[in-house]
Write a protein that holds these residues in place. Sequence first.
Motif, PDB file in Angstrom:
ATOM      1  N   HIS A  75     -17.967 -46.541 -51.829  1.00 46.92           N
ATOM      2  CA  HIS A  75     -17.059 -45.880 -50.882  1.00 46.92           C
ATOM      3  C   HIS A  75     -15.856 -46.760 -50.579  1.00 46.92           C
ATOM      4  N   ARG A  76     -16.092 -48.036 -50.402  1.00 47.45           N
ATOM      5  CA  ARG A  76     -14.997 -48.958 -50.065  1.00 47.45           C
ATOM      6  C   ARG A  76     -13.961 -49.002 -51.185  1.00 47.45           C
ATOM      7  N   VAL A  77     -14.429 -49.066 -52.427  1.00 47.45           N
ATOM      8  CA  VAL A  77     -13.509 -49.128 -53.565  1.00 47.45           C
ATOM      9  C   VAL A  77     -12.760 -47.811 -53.717  1.00 47.45           C
ATOM     10  N   CYS A  78     -13.471 -46.691 -53.558  1.00 48.78           N
ATOM     11  CA  CYS A  78     -12.830 -45.381 -53.677  1.00 48.78           C
ATOM     12  C   CYS A  78     -11.760 -45.193 -52.610  1.00 48.78           C
ATOM     13  N   LEU A  79     -12.022 -45.653 -51.396  1.00 47.86           N
ATOM     14  CA  LEU A  79     -11.039 -45.546 -50.322  1.00 47.86           C
ATOM     15  C   LEU A  79      -9.833 -46.429 -50.607  1.00 47.86           C
ATOM     16  N   ASP A  80     -10.075 -47.615 -51.127  1.00 45.22           N
ATOM     17  CA  ASP A  80      -8.984 -48.514 -51.483  1.00 45.22           C
ATOM     18  C   ASP A  80      -8.074 -47.864 -52.517  1.00 45.22           C
ATOM     19  N   ALA A  81      -8.662 -47.174 -53.496  1.00 45.14           N
ATOM     20  CA  ALA A  81      -7.868 -46.489 -54.523  1.00 45.14           C
ATOM     21  C   ALA A  81      -6.979 -45.421 -53.893  1.00 45.14           C
ATOM     22  N   ILE A  82      -7.515 -44.681 -52.930  1.00 39.36           N
ATOM     23  CA  ILE A  82      -6.724 -43.648 -52.257  1.00 39.36           C
ATOM     24  C   ILE A  82      -5.598 -44.282 -51.450  1.00 39.36           C
ATOM     25  N   PHE A  83      -5.903 -45.349 -50.721  1.00 42.74           N
ATOM     26  CA  PHE A  83      -4.870 -46.023 -49.925  1.00 42.74           C
ATOM     27  C   PHE A  83      -3.742 -46.542 -50.826  1.00 42.74           C
ATOM     28  N   ARG A  84      -4.108 -47.100 -51.973  1.00 38.06           N
ATOM     29  CA  ARG A  84      -3.078 -47.596 -52.892  1.00 38.06           C
ATOM     30  C   ARG A  84      -2.236 -46.450 -53.430  1.00 38.06           C
ATOM     31  N   ALA A  85      -2.885 -45.344 -53.733  1.00 37.27           N
ATOM     32  CA  ALA A  85      -2.157 -44.179 -54.232  1.00 37.27           C
ATOM     33  C   ALA A  85      -1.194 -43.650 -53.174  1.00 37.27           C
ATOM     34  N   LEU A  86      -1.654 -43.583 -51.929  1.00 33.68           N
ATOM     35  CA  LEU A  86      -0.795 -43.107 -50.847  1.00 33.68           C
ATOM     36  C   LEU A  86       0.410 -44.023 -50.663  1.00 33.68           C
ATOM     37  N   ASN A  87       0.209 -45.310 -50.824  1.00 34.03           N
ATOM     38  CA  ASN A  87       1.310 -46.259 -50.699  1.00 34.03           C
ATOM     39  C   ASN A  87       2.346 -46.041 -51.795  1.00 34.03           C
ATOM     40  N   ILE A  88       1.893 -45.687 -53.001  1.00 32.05           N
ATOM     41  CA  ILE A  88       2.805 -45.404 -54.111  1.00 32.05           C
ATOM     42  C   ILE A  88       3.593 -44.116 -53.863  1.00 32.05           C
ATOM     43  N   LEU A  89       2.925 -43.122 -53.265  1.00 34.37           N
ATOM     44  CA  LEU A  89       3.507 -41.787 -53.140  1.00 34.37           C
ATOM     45  C   LEU A  89       4.234 -41.539 -51.821  1.00 34.37           C
ATOM     46  N   LYS A  90       4.143 -42.443 -50.874  1.00 36.55           N
ATOM     47  CA  LYS A  90       4.574 -42.132 -49.509  1.00 36.55           C
ATOM     48  C   LYS A  90       6.063 -41.811 -49.380  1.00 36.55           C
ATOM     49  N   LYS A  91       6.872 -42.211 -50.353  1.00 38.09           N
ATOM     50  CA  LYS A  91       8.311 -41.919 -50.274  1.00 38.09           C
ATOM     51  C   LYS A  91       8.663 -40.550 -50.847  1.00 38.09           C
ATOM     52  N   GLU A  92       7.696 -39.888 -51.478  1.00 44.00           N
ATOM     53  CA  GLU A  92       7.943 -38.542 -52.003  1.00 44.00           C
ATOM     54  C   GLU A  92       8.179 -37.589 -50.832  1.00 44.00           C
ATOM     55  N   SER A  93       9.162 -36.711 -50.971  1.00 44.02           N
ATOM     56  CA  SER A  93       9.554 -35.845 -49.857  1.00 44.02           C
ATOM     57  C   SER A  93       8.407 -34.961 -49.380  1.00 44.02           C
ATOM     58  N   TRP A  94       7.581 -34.472 -50.308  1.00 40.33           N
ATOM     59  CA  TRP A  94       6.500 -33.571 -49.927  1.00 40.33           C
ATOM     60  C   TRP A  94       5.358 -34.286 -49.210  1.00 40.33           C
ATOM     61  N   MET A  95       5.327 -35.619 -49.296  1.00 46.45           N
ATOM     62  CA  MET A  95       4.248 -36.357 -48.644  1.00 46.45           C
ATOM     63  C   MET A  95       4.395 -36.385 -47.123  1.00 46.45           C
ATOM     64  N   LYS A  96       5.613 -36.109 -46.630  1.00 44.87           N
ATOM     65  CA  LYS A  96       5.769 -36.117 -45.161  1.00 44.87           C
ATOM     66  C   LYS A  96       4.964 -35.000 -44.508  1.00 44.87           C
ATOM     67  N   ASP A  97       4.582 -33.989 -45.292  1.00 43.16           N
ATOM     68  CA  ASP A  97       3.770 -32.890 -44.764  1.00 43.16           C
ATOM     69  C   ASP A  97       2.276 -33.090 -45.010  1.00 43.16           C
ATOM     70  N   CYS A  98       1.881 -34.251 -45.526  1.00 42.18           N
ATOM     71  CA  CYS A  98       0.477 -34.494 -45.873  1.00 42.18           C
ATOM     72  C   CYS A  98      -0.179 -35.384 -44.819  1.00 42.18           C
ATOM     73  N   TRP A  99      -1.203 -34.854 -44.153  1.00 43.88           N
ATOM     74  CA  TRP A  99      -1.973 -35.622 -43.186  1.00 43.88           C
ATOM     75  C   TRP A  99      -3.283 -36.055 -43.837  1.00 43.88           C
ATOM     76  N   VAL A 100      -3.729 -37.246 -43.496  1.00 41.57           N
ATOM     77  CA  VAL A 100      -4.954 -37.793 -44.072  1.00 41.57           C
ATOM     78  C   VAL A 100      -6.014 -37.944 -42.984  1.00 41.57           C
ATOM     79  N   TRP A 101      -7.190 -37.373 -43.234  1.00 36.69           N
ATOM     80  CA  TRP A 101      -8.314 -37.460 -42.301  1.00 36.69           C
ATOM     81  C   TRP A 101      -9.473 -38.187 -42.972  1.00 36.69           C
ATOM     82  N   LEU A 102     -10.069 -39.118 -42.257  1.00 39.24           N
ATOM     83  CA  LEU A 102     -11.197 -39.885 -42.773  1.00 39.24           C
ATOM     84  C   LEU A 102     -12.497 -39.397 -42.149  1.00 39.24           C
ATOM     85  N   TYR A 103     -13.464 -39.104 -43.009  1.00 37.02           N
ATOM     86  CA  TYR A 103     -14.805 -38.763 -42.544  1.00 37.02           C
ATOM     87  C   TYR A 103     -15.730 -39.928 -42.830  1.00 37.02           C
ATOM     88  N   ARG A 104     -16.927 -39.863 -42.290  1.00 30.14           N
ATOM     89  CA  ARG A 104     -17.936 -40.866 -42.611  1.00 30.14           C
ATOM     90  C   ARG A 104     -19.137 -40.200 -43.256  1.00 30.14           C
TER      91      ARG A 104
END
Length: 644
Positions: free
Chosen positions: A532-561
Amino acid sequence: MTQKTTNASQLSGDKNMFEKIPVKVYDDPIDASAAVAQEIAGLIRENDSKGGKCVLGLATGSTPTKVYAELVRLHREEGLSFKNVITFNLDEYYPITPDSLQSYVRFMNEHLFDHIDIPAANIHIPDGTLPAEEVAAYCVEYENKIASYGGLDLQILGIGRTGHIGFNEPGSTITSKTRLITLDHVTKVDAASDFFGEENVPRKAITMGVGTIMEARRIILMAWGEGKASIIKRAVEGEPSHEVPATFLQNHPNVLAVLDTAAGDELVRIGQPWMVSDCTWTAELQRKAVINLCAKVDKPILKLTDRDYNDNGLSDLVANFGPAYDINIRIFNELQHTITGWPGGKPHVDDSHRPERAEPAKKRVLIFSPHPDDDVISMGGTLIRLHDQGHEVHVAYQTSGNIAVFDDDVIRFADFVSDYHQSFGFVKENADRMFEQVVTQIRDKGPGETDSKEVQNIKGLIRRGEAKAACRYIGLPEEHIHFLDMPFYETGLVKKKPLGEEDVNIIVDLITKIKPHQIYAAGDLSDPHGTHRVCLDAIFRALNILKKESWMKDCWVWLYRGAWQEWDIHQIEMAVPLSPGELLKKRRAIFKHQSQKDRPLFPGADSREFWQRAEQRNRETAHEYDRLGLPEYEAIEAFKRYFY
């Protein structure tokens, strides 16, 4: 996630009345490990400058791996030499051969010794191959060798859930020496994932004693992750007891506990900082204090009084934000506003006090599931609700989950394929050949050995089929089910490859393709082998790469356990109530994962089935809301927002 970053310098200072061991807390295990490695490197260099040896006591397990990685980097990039270093490892399973996957000899070679310039003669690890009648004499010799070098300059330690250090299980005495011991049941359960099943874990181990450890001139105890928080509290703040051998470290004159914030979360100065000194009353800390007070005085929020606050160490909160009535109303409303039956947002309504936006009314939703069942186990009710409310729901399974299938299931499926061909009159030679090959490979595989590629593939297909069945039951179309099979996972071992660029790009490409308005990801970091930790890290890295894309301003991220732990009430920012019928539908979706039913291969510390854990956790969350005076529900799934 409105996640508060903890300043390590704020948490590494003065001892307080509760802590009986000096403690330093860092934001994450990487920073903490680097600090430990730097201390080790400084000691090596200091002894080198005096023409002396440096004698190190080393530990194994997941805790010190980043320390060893940093020592290897210091050797390669900064010229740190280990030629004058003598090492003694804490322990080794017994019996075990040095080349076994789970051997600590192999572990140390792979993580440290093969990458530095330490002479082989300077390395000492307990011998797991000795005849039983020779072990006692060997242990005495091990003690004598440590003494011959003048004792240990520095001993690093992890800590087990039983409070063991080395393999000194509950019952060990403070004077115990190197010896053969029998492993505690909890320790065997924790080791089960490394050995592909508890039945393959050796019953015994050779370990340095508590007395041996206590003779080191310096001791560093390390712990990472929320799974270690409760035992760290006992070790650091509890009374010394042979029931928790780590508490004996309180008697050492030069010991330090190095933690990340998750492992230190239950210490008073982190969990209840108002009990130690003045604190900064963030909104989240105020919620935490009020919820803690409710539990302590057994009252709902709206019945708390000024005296309740003053008598329980919260006079400062009342002085700055009171009276109690005002605090109670505000916190009650904050928690009330987290509750929603519309996890995708309720269309065409005022959403100013709702956790999610009303628009767009129909959202594209992407749910990341580390394993092929985490989606339904952790947020199955919310997944069902999102689909039923008309959102375009996609589920992405990040890994194949192929190590978590019993061999019997593989044989059963291979046998089905063979019989299927025979029943329909097809040419079945290939199916028969596959069946015989699979049976032979499984029969010839030793306990804890890696599966063949063919068996791994079949196990992966079993997990994939179960995930599809669960999605079909919920109503998701086939084209909304994505199997990512991230490469870091595909080793056939519990130990995975480091997260790589290819893994992150797979996530980036999927998010780019779907352009979701919501992403759900597993924020549960307590799973037994860290996927889980590695999978979450991959998502966080991807979000960091994509965060400047215009459509990402409409994307909210929710974390479950997941199946291991839930968000604390003060952390929850969206609470989705489930009716009895929805809870039953969630259970049935979990049941589609038949290979994980009855007895999952890697159950972790909890022997219950995943559906039982999930229902108990969801009901407990609902009960906590009810206890605080909020509406009473059958069950609640909880989420925390992440801000990238």
